[in-house]
Every structure is written in C-alpha cells, then in structure tokens.
Scaffold this motif. Structure first.
Motif, mmCIF file in Angstrom:
data_model
loop_
_atom_site.group_PDB
_atom_site.id
_atom_site.type_symbol
_atom_site.label_atom_id
_atom_site.label_comp_id
_atom_site.label_asym_id
_atom_site.label_seq_id
_atom_site.Cartn_x
_atom_site.Cartn_y
_atom_site.Cartn_z
ATOM 1 N N ASP A 107 0.823 -1.206 0.000
ATOM 2 C CA ASP A 107 0.000 0.000 0.000
ATOM 3 C C ASP A 107 0.857 1.256 0.000
ATOM 4 O OD1 ASP A 107 -2.311 -1.450 -0.021
ATOM 5 O OD2 ASP A 107 -2.610 -1.382 2.162
ATOM 6 N N GLY A 108 0.536 2.154 -0.894
ATOM 7 C CA GLY A 108 1.193 3.452 -0.924
ATOM 8 C C GLY A 108 2.580 3.459 -1.523
ATOM 9 N N GLN A 109 3.043 2.317 -2.059
ATOM 10 C CA GLN A 109 4.438 2.256 -2.511
ATOM 11 C C GLN A 109 4.605 2.774 -3.935
ATOM 12 O OE1 GLN A 109 7.294 -0.758 -1.281
ATOM 13 N NE2 GLN A 109 7.536 -1.384 -3.421
ATOM 14 N N ALA A 110 5.431 3.813 -4.055
ATOM 15 C CA ALA A 110 5.945 4.252 -5.351
ATOM 16 C C ALA A 110 7.353 3.692 -5.483
ATOM 17 C CB ALA A 110 5.953 5.767 -5.442
ATOM 18 N N VAL A 111 7.840 3.553 -6.724
ATOM 19 C CA VAL A 111 9.138 2.929 -6.928
ATOM 20 C C VAL A 111 9.912 3.688 -7.995
ATOM 21 C CG1 VAL A 111 8.325 1.310 -8.704
ATOM 22 C CG2 VAL A 111 10.322 0.708 -7.304
ATOM 23 N N TYR A 112 11.228 3.725 -7.804
ATOM 24 C CA TYR A 112 12.131 4.229 -8.838
ATOM 25 C C TYR A 112 13.257 3.220 -8.966
ATOM 26 C CZ TYR A 112 15.610 6.848 -11.423
ATOM 27 O OH TYR A 112 16.515 7.235 -12.379
ATOM 28 N N GLU B 285 0.434 9.503 2.705
ATOM 29 C CA GLU B 285 0.026 8.100 2.605
ATOM 30 C C GLU B 285 0.959 7.287 1.696
ATOM 31 O OE1 GLU B 285 -2.669 10.384 -0.361
ATOM 32 O OE2 GLU B 285 -1.522 10.748 1.484
ATOM 33 N N SER B 286 2.019 7.888 1.211
ATOM 34 C CA SER B 286 2.921 7.216 0.279
ATOM 35 C C SER B 286 4.272 6.914 0.913
ATOM 36 C CB SER B 286 3.146 8.092 -0.963
ATOM 37 O OG SER B 286 3.963 9.211 -0.644
ATOM 38 N N ALA C 144 -0.674 13.835 -8.812
ATOM 39 C CA ALA C 144 -0.856 12.634 -9.622
ATOM 40 C C ALA C 144 -0.700 11.377 -8.777
ATOM 41 C CB ALA C 144 0.160 12.634 -10.772
ATOM 42 N N LEU C 145 0.299 11.357 -7.900
ATOM 43 C CA LEU C 145 0.502 10.197 -7.028
ATOM 44 C C LEU C 145 -0.674 10.019 -6.089
ATOM 45 C CD1 LEU C 145 2.276 7.906 -5.948
ATOM 46 C CD2 LEU C 145 3.413 9.590 -4.466
#
Length: 377
Positions: A189-194, A216-217, A324-325
């Motif tokens: 949940d809430g995970q963005a990745v690079y 929340e990210s 956007a996120l």
C-alpha cells in the motif's frame, strides 16, 4: 566451408550483469546459438546462461580503468581471439581500434546514449572541463563511426550521430521473459518505486519532495547515486518514508516493481533527455504498473493514446507530481487499468525480443573472417 564466428562483448565500466549489455544482448545472442563471450569487471572466469565470461577485475579508480584494466582486456582479447569485438565503453574505442587493426578482426560500438549531450548534465564536472570532455567525446565516437565495422544505437536520435554503413537501432526495451504476465507479488500500500540511475538530471530532489507532500505514500529506490546526489541517501530518516535498496541485480527488478503501485521517472529538460527512451518507463509498463513522468514532449507524443501513465511538469516543483501520485493511490482500479494498458503496449510494441533481430544483423554483417557465420543454419 563455413565456421562459427566468435563474438566478444567488452565493458570494464558496466556492472558485469548489466541489463542491456549482459542480460539482453549477450544472453540473447547465446540463446540464438552465437558463440558469445563477455569480458567484464569481475574476478575469475565462468559460464553464465551460455555466455563465456572472462574477468579482468574491478578498477580501483579511473586511472586504473584507463591503464591496467585496458591492458588486461587486451590480453583477454588475445586469449579469446574473437572475430568481432562489441564495445560498450567509449573510453575503450582507441584500444579496440588498435587491436582491430593489428589482429585483422572486426569491431562494433554500442552507443548507449548521446555521449556529447550527456556531459551537459554532469554537474560534478567543472565548467572548464566540459568543453574538453565534449571534444574528447567527439573524437572517440568519430573514430568508431569511421573505422569500426558496425554501430548499434539505443535510439534513432543517437543513431543520427553516426554514418557507418552497418548501423541499426537496438532499443533498450524490457525482455518479456523477465516480466511474466501474471505474478503472485503482493502490492504494498502506498508504494511508489524508482529503479535506475540516480542523478541530478533525473531530479532525485523532486522524488523526495513528492513523497513528502503525500503522507500516505512511501518510496522504494533501487540504483546507485552519482556523487552530486549521494547526500540524499547517506542519512535517510524514517519520517522521509524512503527505502534505498542500492544497486540490485537486474533479475530482482521485476519483483520490486510488481510489489509497487506506481513507478516514478523525472527528468530535467537537458539535451540528452529530449528524445531519450527511459528504460525505467518501459520496465514499469512491463511490470503492469502505471508511471508518473516529466512531461517531455517526445515522451508525451510517444505514449499518446496508450493511457498507461501520467505526465506532469516537474520543472518548478513536485506539486503536480504529488497530486498525480495522490490520485493514483486513491484509485486502485484506475491503477490496474493503466497498468494493463502499459503491459499490452509492451507485448505489442516495446519488447527487446522485437529489437533483437537488429542486433543480430549488425553483428552478422560486421564479421570479416572469410567463411565465418554468426549463426549456423
């Protein structure tokens, strides 16, 4: 009478299991039946996925890379005696040019990016050094273009700098075999990745700003930072909600992406990025997750109608990226839909498997030994 040609890929800079150099090009050639070797910055020799790997050791610094490692690479080339040397580091061009001339063999240069244009984005280079670096870069790529037996380029824009008669684009798209269409990975949940190289030009600062604005990210980062952005990762605090994995093996990247909700890719509007094909965007698509990216016109046009990501302005701040996120994390169904659209585009248009025949054609045409064939029928 025909006999199999031997091809040797060479890099003393890239990771010995680099995605483009080793896992895509070398392994794909081996699977196609080519007698393929790889000389790289590792200790010892081994056979990996059908590729004969010869180690010349990891350089202790730039001077060592330009002297001792090149000498060892020359010795390795003499020991292997390939029909074609496929060079991935521009600094190796003069040495391989000499080896090619003295041994009467062929050479191919793999132009991963706009070598001259990328110097602009290297903020750790002093202003007075950059013109000298550009001049040197122009000299070595001109030598490869004029005297080598083939050129492989990562994009049409990069290819436009070369006029060699045997040249082709081999885009660094994902291998479909690395990204199964179905996965049992559990989304976090809430995970963005690079995943990829970390530099000022890739706006590491905007990534941190974006995460800070979306409570929340959290962000997972896989990659090795350039000197000018290393400070961001040296003393990470829990409240920053950033997990840095460092450089991870290429085969682990699909798993990390599949666990994430959204992929991130930001860029300064530098010349080197204007018409580049960011590998990470295609990897996000292959993993079935949407992306948030800087709205460079070339990328916006490339993905027009695909509905697999959101483009935002990151030139002045991370507010648009944060919005956007926030919207994607709040709408899992929309994330899944965009991810499926991206995956479909990879399967239909953007896979390395579709690019591989171009690589095979250049290397086959480069072989100079009479009677030698790249792949026996």
């Amino acid at each position: 009478m025909t006999s199999p040609a031997r091809v040797c890929h060479l890099s003393t800079v890239h990771n010995p299991r680099d995605n483009r150099v080793f896992r895509k090009e070398c392994v794909s050639l081996a699977h196609a039946g080519v007698d393929v070797w790889f000389i790289g910055a590792q200790q010892g020799d081994e056979i990996v996925d059908g590729v004969h790997v010869v180690g010349v050791g990891e350089a202790t610094g730039r001077l060592d890379r330009l002297t001792r490692r090149q000498f060892r690479a020359w010795q390795a080339l003499d020991r292997i005696s390939p029909d074609t040397v496929h060079v991935h580091d521009p600094e190796l061009i003069p040495m391989v040019l000499a080896w090619r001339h003295l041994r009467g063999r062929a050479a191919v240069y793999d132009a991963h990016e706009d070598l001259i244009g990328q110097i602009e984005g290297k903020e750790y280079l002093a202003d007075w050094v950059k013109p000298v670096a550009r001049l040197a870069a122009r000299g070595v790529i001109s030598a490869a273009d004029r005297f080598f037996d083939g050129i492989v380029a990562s994009t049409p824009t990069v290819l436009s700098f070369y006029h060699n008669r045997n040249r082709a684009v081999v885009r660094n798209y994902p291998l479909l075999t690395d990204y199964p269409s179905s996965t049992d990975a559990v989304k976090k949940d809430g995970q963005a990745v690079y995943a990829g190289m970390l530099s000022a030009g890739r706006q590491v600062d905007r990534m941190f700003e974006m995460i800070a604005q979306v409570p929340e990210s959290h962000l997972t980062v896989a990659g090795e930072p350039d000197p000018e952005v290393r400070r961001f990762f040296e003393d990470l605090r829990p409240e920053q909600r950033v997990e840095w994995l460092g450089r991870i093996p290429g085969e682990e990247v699909p798993r990390v992406l599949a666990q994430s909700r959204v992929g991130i890719a930001f860029f300064k509007p530098l010349k080197n990025y204007q018409e580049a094909l960011p590998t990470k965007l295609f990897e996000y698509m292959a993993a079935g997750i949407p992306f948030i990216s800087t709205d460079l016109p070339f990328l916006v046009n490339l993905f027009d109608g695909k509905d697999c990501g959101i483009f935002v302005d990151t030139s002045q701040g991370a507010e648009a990226a944060a919005e956007a996120l926030r919207s994607l994390l709040a709408d899992p169904d929309r994330c899944a839909e965009m991810g499926a659209n991206g995956r479909r585009a990879i399967e239909e248009e953007f896979s390395f498997e579709a690019e591989f025949p171009n690589l095979l054609a250049v290397e086959g045409a480069a072989v100079r030994r009479e009677g030698a064939v790249l792949v026996e029928g």
